[in-house]
Design an enzyme around this catalytic site. Structure first.
Site, short mmCIF file in Angstrom:
data_model
loop_
_atom_site.label_atom_id
_atom_site.label_comp_id
_atom_site.label_asym_id
_atom_site.label_seq_id
_atom_site.Cartn_x
_atom_site.Cartn_y
_atom_site.Cartn_z
CB VAL A 64 -0.97 -0.02 1.21
CG1 VAL A 64 -0.22 0.30 2.51
CG2 VAL A 64 -2.13 0.95 1.01
CE1 TYR A 155 -2.80 3.49 14.35
CE2 TYR A 155 -4.10 4.52 16.09
CZ TYR A 155 -3.98 3.60 15.07
OH TYR A 155 -5.04 2.78 14.77
#
Length: 268
Positions: A64, A155
């Protein structure tokens, strides 16, 4: 309205966890599913599971992080089937540590998968669907886009950025008949959360943050994905759907209660 018979879907991140559950669930509703993942053995197992259950699926090794990989998969599927109706991007990684301890390589590792990877899916699918005038794109944000937890700066930053990207991209593609949405899960039993779940104290602490008092199974995130992919969500665009068992609401309510207590004390 949840029937996906005749629909063509690509799920990148389909080798395990949430991505695998979504791929299987889309196929169970009748979609033809092309499964992509960097984990070749895992993604082939997912496709085989779908086929064994009577569905239609193929597996492609896809990183990805590489736009060429993502674009090759998406354009190949569209060329083979004449359309691309559903595109889902689920890969995500996390390195839990205080921001001041992060290295450049760790920052790059997290942002390359979570942000660049999702960008590759959004852009690649968007280019195809904008031309055909229809389609649904789904990516995975997180409760970390709103909830605050020390050690999650990078994150959380990627997931918050992704939530806003979905809102803006949905506005760009909406006039072309394309819907763009995100799912923001709470704690889910996946490989990503093994470090937390390996400690019963930590696992229980996370459960206590959820109104339902438990972790989610990957299949419980797949249901909302099927909804967003289907005609049942034909008027849902640019949204971040929180599937968190009530974590964020519980956090907000607790904060409001504390604010009321503080105001009362101050006025007294």
């Amino acid at each position: 309205m949840l029937d996906l018979t005749g629909k063509v879907a690509v799920v990148i991140g389909a080798a395990s966890g949430i991505g695998r559950a979504i791929a299987i669930s889309l196929a169970a509703q009748g979609a033809t599913v092309d499964c992509g993942d960097i984990d070749t053995a895992g993604v082939e197992e997912t496709a085989a599971t779908i086929v064994a259950a009577g569905g239609t699926a193929k597996a492609t090794t896809t990183d990805v992080r590489l736009s060429a990989d993502v674009d090759t998969l998406l354009t190949g599927v569209a060329a083979e089937h004449g359309r691309l109706d559903i595109a889902v991007g689920t890969p995500g990684i996390n390195i839990r540590k205080p921001l001041i301890d992060y290295t450049d390589d760790e920052y790059t590792a997290v942002t390359d998968v979570n942000l660049r990877g999702s960008f590759n899916v959004l852009r690649g699918a968007g280019r195809i669907m904008a031309v055909q005038g229809s389609g649904s794109i789904i990516v995975i944000s997180s409760i970390s886009s709103r909830a605050v937890e020390p050690g999650q700066v990078i994150y959380a930053g990627t997931k918050a950025a992704l939530a806003q990207m979905v809102r803006v991209f949905g506005a760009e593609l909406g006039p072309m008949g394309v819907r763009v949405n995100a799912i923001a899960p709470g704690p889910v039993e996946t490989a990503l959360t093994v470090p937390i779940r390996s400690s019963s104290a930590w696992a229980d602490a996370y459960s206590e943050k959820v109104a339902l008092r438990r972790w989610a199974k990957p299949a419980e995130i797949a249901g909302p994905a099927v909804f967003l992919a289907s005609d049942a969500a034909s008027y849902v665009n640019g949204e971040v759907l929180f599937v968190d068992g009530g974590w964020v609401d519980l956090d907000a309510n607790f904060a409001d209660e504390k604010a009321v207590e503080t105001d009362t004390d101050a006025s007294a």
